[in-house]
Design an enzyme around this catalytic site. Structure first.
Site, PDB file in Angstrom:
ATOM      1  N   GLU A 144      40.132  46.663  40.178  1.00 45.22           N
ATOM      2  CA  GLU A 144      39.214  45.964  41.059  1.00 45.22           C
ATOM      3  C   GLU A 144      40.156  44.538  41.697  1.00 45.22           C
ATOM      4  OE1 GLU A 144      35.563  42.554  40.203  1.00 45.22           O
ATOM      5  OE2 GLU A 144      35.869  44.571  39.252  1.00 45.22           O
ATOM      6  N   ASP A 145      41.135  43.963  40.798  1.00 43.42           N
ATOM      7  CA  ASP A 145      41.811  42.774  41.164  1.00 43.42           C
ATOM      8  C   ASP A 145      43.281  43.071  41.386  1.00 43.42           C
ATOM      9  OD1 ASP A 145      39.316  41.422  40.900  1.00 43.42           O
ATOM     10  OD2 ASP A 145      39.625  40.713  38.939  1.00 43.42           O
TER      11      ASP A 145
END
Length: 755
Positions: A125-126
């Site tokens: 996600e990051d």
């Protein structure tokens, strides 16, 4: 990137300066921590654990002594490198977040695969790490767990990103419950550090936690996570009440706790009885104290905790209960047995309350050590749902996965029908608000038969409509009624735990939901298909009206379009009285037929019954109760020497006996003789009901002498038939055939003929 993650370039210099100015006392510790984490990933040998996860490994080994920690080492190295340079809004290196989440799960007893995925849960996600790399380096299981907790991008989904993320997560949980375990631990750590957020954002996140994640933790049985989340949410959404409850706890902690004395008395009783048990005091958490105040007023000295008694075996639980109720005064209203009947989240325990000789009342929980582990850690304690046993501990899997079948199976079923994110989000919150479950059992069609379907698990408060859709899906559109515990019930009837239920369905296409169903459908599994059916019906009518206008019927624009065949204009079944079906050929439906066959002797047939000792007596079967073989009967002399035969218990016969009229002994000549009988068919109104019933009569050779249909009331209708049967022995078969007609819930003999 999550709201908790920033890079140095993302942080405004002014804000960073203010934060450093306000928190000089912790800045040095953060720098030391950051340096330790950065060194941990690069300065250790490949075969050694990084120092940063040494504590996680120690906690993990307490639960899983034989666990292979190589995957944890590799996962940490990848996560630390991927998150390097990212900072949380609290000012800490971002890697502290996945480490904290992993430690929470390790303390709950999660196995290695879950811990590996939790270390990596924000990488896809990051960071630049892809799901394909996670799959290649750590396998399909870890990749599935990481993908399950990865948020959807707001760029792609806009305002629907959050509900669609939860939908995706729940679908992934359906195949592996460990997805939700990671999400719950992630939310616990985020809630612990939520103070750095703006107040409005804190309130929004706390609201979602209260409405969605806390109920999910309850349903998955993770009590330790649930109670911590409850207190954290309580502090944000109700700060004044939270402060008051905390103050009560602090005041209590400064005083001697009388529960300690009660606990010592209990230990002495159990030692004397020879029962090996561990007696603890389980303190209430902050929200529990607040709820206790609302329920009972200001808590007393013994109300700030409960006694927890842990034993080895199930039988020991009941032995402890017997000693407690013998040596102390039990409060029987407080007793609950969740061992014999576990909650839907696998929770098992005996609950009771006892008073000692001084009048001090203590609430008591009695459970085994295994029950306690499952009660506190829920599905996390069950380990890998894909394995029959746990290779890391050598233990076999205990209990069953609480997500199949049950609430999650129902949720996964209805979410497929939710047309948009708003509907899903609204229905999800409403569904999760129901925290209790009932079990309803199928009723056999005949008393001598076994039920064809298994028990049905429903949320508390569910109605017959909810049960219909849970059992039959879209086929429940044709449901016209139900029998609950053997009695006719409306579809709005609220079901209770242990009820028996038989759902009555009309033939497919002959009936459908009405708008009123939405008023008493309480589950998304019922509401969503009902709304879709009504919307489709409305669109169909609009289309038919438009077609009618195009074919030159525009002059009737104020007229309502006719519904499809077999349906009423408002979606309710067409009243039976409007059914134009006629009795089968050769039957009679006029009132003149009522007495035409009453006197068998006058019709030229041998009488069906005879008077004892008077074989040539003129015998007539009474028209009021229409007796047939093998009914118990009694005879009475009437005018011109005729003897009328009545059923035992007939109201007319009872009156004649009461008036002093002598009774004559009568008996049947044979069971296989023609007879006249009146039957009452109780049914739920639907189109073609009359046609289906008269067809059943014709198939069994019954001649209709008289037929009467009462107007429908609340969709119920009564058909009364006076029939001539060629053979009385066929009456039971005829009644069974009439009961099998869809919509008919009972057929009985009439005590008074009509017509």
């Amino acid at each position: 990137m999550t709201a908790e993650a920033t890079t140095p370039s993302d942080a405004a210099p002014g804000r960073a300066t203010r934060r450093r100015g306000h928190r000089r006392d912790v800045l040095g510790l953060r720098k030391l921590g950051r340096a330790a984490f950065l060194r941990a990933g690069t300065a250790t040998a490949r075969d050694r654990l990084p120092d940063a996860i040494e504590h996680v490994a120690q906690v993990h080994r307490r639960h899983h002594p034989r666990a292979d920690l190589d995957a944890l080492r590799r996962a940490y190295v990848l996560a630390e490198a991927a998150h390097r340079g990212q900072m949380r809004k609290s000012g800490e290196p971002y890697i502290t977040h996945p480490l904290a989440v992993t430690l929470i799960l390790a303390e709950l007893g999660a196995e290695t695969t879950t811990l590996t995925a939790s270390l990596l849960h924000d990488t896809v996600e990051d960071t630049e790490v892809t799901l394909q790399r996670v799959r290649a380096d750590f396998g399909e299981e870890v990749a599935h767990l990481v993908d399950g907790v990865t948020k959807l991008e707001k760029v792609d989904y806009g305002a629907a990103a959050e509900p669609e993320t939860f939908r995706k997560m729940l679908v992934a949980t359906g195949s592996d419950v460990r997805v939700m375990s990671i999400k719950l631990a992630d939310r616990v750590h985020n809630m612990r550090t939520l103070g750095v957020m703006r107040p409005e954002k804190q309130a929004r996140i706390a609201g979602v936690t209260r409405d969605v994640l806390i109920p999910l933790a309850e349903r998955l049985g993770v009590q330790a996570v649930k109670t911590e989340l409850e207190d954290l949410v309580f502090a944000i959404l109700n700060p004044e009440e939270h402060a008051r409850a905390e103050e009560l706890l602090r005041l209590h902690q400064r005083r001697p706790d009388p529960l300690r004395e009660v606990a010592e008395e209990v230990r002495a009783v159990l030692r004397e009885a020879g029962i090996a048990a561990e007696v603890k005091i389980r303190p209430r958490h902050v929200l529990s104290v607040h709820r206790l105040r609302l329920k009972r007023g200001e808590p007393g000295p013994c109300d700030f905790g409960r006694l927890l008694i842990l034993v080895a075996e199930n039988a020991d639980c009941y032995a402890v209960l017997g000693e407690l109720h013998t040596c102390f005064t039990p409060l029987t209203a407080e007793f609950k047995d969740f061992i014999a009947a576990p909650k839907f989240n696998l929770y098992q325990s005996l609950h009771t309350a006892v008073a000692d000789a001084s009048g001090r009342v203590a609430e008591v929980l009695v459970r085994t050590h295994r029950m306690h582990r499952v009660a506190e850690h829920g599905v996390v304690a069950l380990g890998d749902p894909h394995r029959a046993g746990d290779a890391e501990t050598g233990e076999s899997a205990e209990g069953a996965d609480p997500t199949r079948p049950g609430w999650l199976s129902r949720l996964l079923e209805w979410q497929r029908q939710a047309p948009d994110a708003d509907t899903f989000w609204t229905e999800l919150r409403d569904d999760l608000a129901r925290d209790r479950e009932i079990t309803v059992f199928a009723e056999a069609a005949e008393a001598t038969e076994a039920p064809e379907e298994g028990p049905l698990h429903l949320p508390a408060g569910a109605t017959c409509v909810d049960a219909a859709y849970a059992r039959h899906g879209h086929a429940a559109h044709a449901c016209v009624g139900a029998r609950v515990n053997g009695r006719l019930a409306t579809l709005r009837t609220v079901l209770r735990d242990g009820d028996t239920l038989r759902l009555l369905l009309a033939p497919e296409g002959t009936s459908g939901p009405s708008p009123e169903w939405l008023e008493y459908a309480t589950t998304p599994a019922a509401r969503i298909p009902i709304r879709r059916w009504l919307d489709a019906e409305q669109a169909e009518r609009a289309e038919e009206a438009a077609r009618a206008g195009e074919t030159g019927k525009a002059g009737k624009g104020g007229e309502r379009a006719a519904p499809p065949a077999g349906r009423a204009t408002d979606g309710a079944p067409t009243p039976v009285g409007q059914d134009r079906a006629r009795p089968p050929a050769g039957t009679r439906s006029d009132a003149d037929g009522r007495d035409a066959d009453a006197d068998a002797d006058q019709a030229g047939h041998e009488p069906a019954a005879e008077v004892a000792g008077v074989p040539d007596a003129r015998v007539r079967l009474a028209g009021c109760c229409t007796p047939v073989p093998p009914d118990t009967v009694r005879g009475f002399a009437v005018r011109r020497g005729t003897v009328t035969v009545h059923r035992d218990g007939c109201a007319a016969a009872v009156r004649m006996v009461a008036s002093g009229r002598p009774e004559l002994p009568v008996s049947w000549r044979s069971a296989s003789v023609g007879c006249r009988v009146t039957l009452l068919a109780e049914a739920l109104g639907r189109p073609h009901l009359l046609a289906d019933l008269t067809e059943a009569l014709a198939v069994h050779g019954a001649a209709v002498l008289h037929a009467e249909v009462t107007p429908p009331r609340q969709q119920r209708v009564r058909h009364t038939y006076t029939l001539r049967l060629p053979d009385a022995s066929g009456l039971p078969r005829l009644i069974r055939a009439m009961r099998s007609v869809p919509g008919v819930y009972d057929v009985t003999r009439a005590s008074q003929a009509t017509g």
